[in-house]
Design an enzyme around this catalytic site. Structure first.
Site, PDB file in Angstrom:
ATOM      1  N   HIS A 126       0.882  -1.415   0.017  1.00 58.30           N
ATOM      2  CA  HIS A 126      -0.027  -0.001   0.023  1.00 58.30           C
ATOM      3  C   HIS A 126       0.928   1.265  -0.026  1.00 58.30           C
ATOM      4  O   HIS A 126       0.323   2.279  -0.160  1.00 58.30           O
ATOM      5  CB  HIS A 126      -1.164  -0.058   1.075  1.00 58.30           C
ATOM      6  CG  HIS A 126      -1.921  -1.087   1.321  1.00 58.30           C
ATOM      7  ND1 HIS A 126      -2.907  -1.189   0.100  1.00 58.30           N
ATOM      8  CD2 HIS A 126      -2.405  -1.962   2.249  1.00 58.30           C
ATOM      9  CE1 HIS A 126      -3.518  -2.352   0.315  1.00 58.30           C
ATOM     10  NE2 HIS A 126      -3.531  -2.597   1.732  1.00 58.30           N
ATOM     11  N   ASP A 245      -4.986 -12.632   3.395  1.00 57.15           N
ATOM     12  CA  ASP A 245      -6.232 -11.938   4.170  1.00 57.15           C
ATOM     13  C   ASP A 245      -7.438 -12.307   3.425  1.00 57.15           C
ATOM     14  O   ASP A 245      -8.597 -11.783   3.807  1.00 57.15           O
ATOM     15  CB  ASP A 245      -6.022 -10.753   4.558  1.00 57.15           C
ATOM     16  CG  ASP A 245      -5.287  -9.894   3.317  1.00 57.15           C
ATOM     17  OD1 ASP A 245      -5.151 -10.199   2.186  1.00 57.15           O
ATOM     18  OD2 ASP A 245      -5.199  -8.434   3.641  1.00 57.15           O
TER      19      ASP A 245
END
Length: 309
Positions: A126, A245
């Protein structure tokens, strides 16, 4: 050839509070599961190194890197965005995380190993050129990819990101650079609330997934969107943003993948790599349910260990 497992105890320097999902127990949960499955002793264990500033500055602006040094607290925590905690040792941990990735890359380029898995934190995908976000300070994948292109003179590098959250930072840094093909699967609409279109970036293959997406749909999307494109691209190196995830037990997303989907993903990556003996560098991103994270990393690594001969 052997499978290398790169990590560093420096990740403990990045201290987050008890309520934060990105914490040191993530790495320990992976180690515990690998040992329980007798995979630990089949890996070559290597301590990473601290990243060099020239490597960092290929991916991030000097002003941003200087800012990280300036804002690092002397004690306690600060938030560099609403999700990303910074403690006194966070930048040191981030530098060692990135350096472990470039060390693994260099070992692959020397042909020491066929595959390397880097289990460090904080994660990276990110982090944008001038911005920390989403638990990430330095973009490990982009830093490694740019080193591979600039120092090892590779011209075709495939980046496969199967984290539940889009790798917006990797796209921000490497978008529209013809040396890289970026494949990103992610829940949408969901954090980071970006949905970059292929029309904006000519080297991006997006695979947005609705909440509740399970194994069958996920595998079909990867088979149709990623595999033919990567084969046609014929990469000299595959870098994987390995986020776990998207598992149904993970509290940070709403996808419904199962343990064996990560075994399947490894099989697909091996099928892409085998024809040209393409090295594979896998870098840990997300995964916040400790039990699921450990199991899924073990499932992912098992095919590489089996294939190493």
């Amino acid at each position: 050839m052997s499978v290398a497992y790169f990590t560093s105890e420096e990740h403990f320097s990045h201290f987050t509070d008890e309520e934060h999902p990105e914490h040191a127990m993530r790495i320990l949960a992976i180690e515990q599961e690998l040992k329980a499955r007798h995979l630990w002793d089949q890996l070559i264990h290597i301590k990473g190194e601290e990243a060099t500033i020239p490597d960092i500055l290929r991916a991030h602006s000097k002003g941003y890197v200087d800012q990280l040094h300036l804002i690092q607290p002397e004690h306690g925590h600060i938030y560099v965005d609403e999700d990303t905690q910074m403690s006194p040792g966070s930048l040191r941990a981030a530098l060692w995380s990135a350096g472990s990735c470039t060390s693994a890359l260099d070992a692959l380029m020397r042909n020491d190993y066929q595959h390397a898995f880097v289990a460090t934190r904080p994660p990276g995908h990110h982090a944008e050129h001038k911005k920390a976000m989403g638990f990430c300070f330095l973009n490990n994948v982009a830093i490694s990819a740019l080193r591979a292109a600039d120092q090892h003179h590779l011209q075709r590098i495939a980046i496969l990101d199967f984290d539940a959250h889009q790798g917006n930072g990797t796209i921000d840094i490497l978008g529209n650079d013809h040396r890289f093909m970026i494949c990103s699967s992610f829940q949408h609409p969901f954090y980071p609330y970006s949905h970059y279109q292929e029309g904006r970036y000519n080297n991006l293959i997006n695979t947005p997934l609705e909440a509740g997406t399970g194994s069958a749909t996920f595998r079909a999307e990867i088979e149709s969107a990623w595999l033919p494109a990567v084969r046609s691209f014929a990469p000299e190196l595959i870098i994987v943003s390995a986020g776990f995830d998207a598992h149904r037990d993970d509290p940070m997303a709403e996808l419904c993948l199962l343990d064996n989907d990560y075994h399947w993903l490894a099989d697909q990556i091996i099928s892409l790599a085998t024809p040209r003996s393409t090295p594979v560098l896998s870098i840990l991103e997300g995964g916040y349910h400790l039990g699921a994270l450990g199991r899924c990393v073990a499932e992912y690594l098992q095919p590489f260990v089996k294939h190493k001969a």
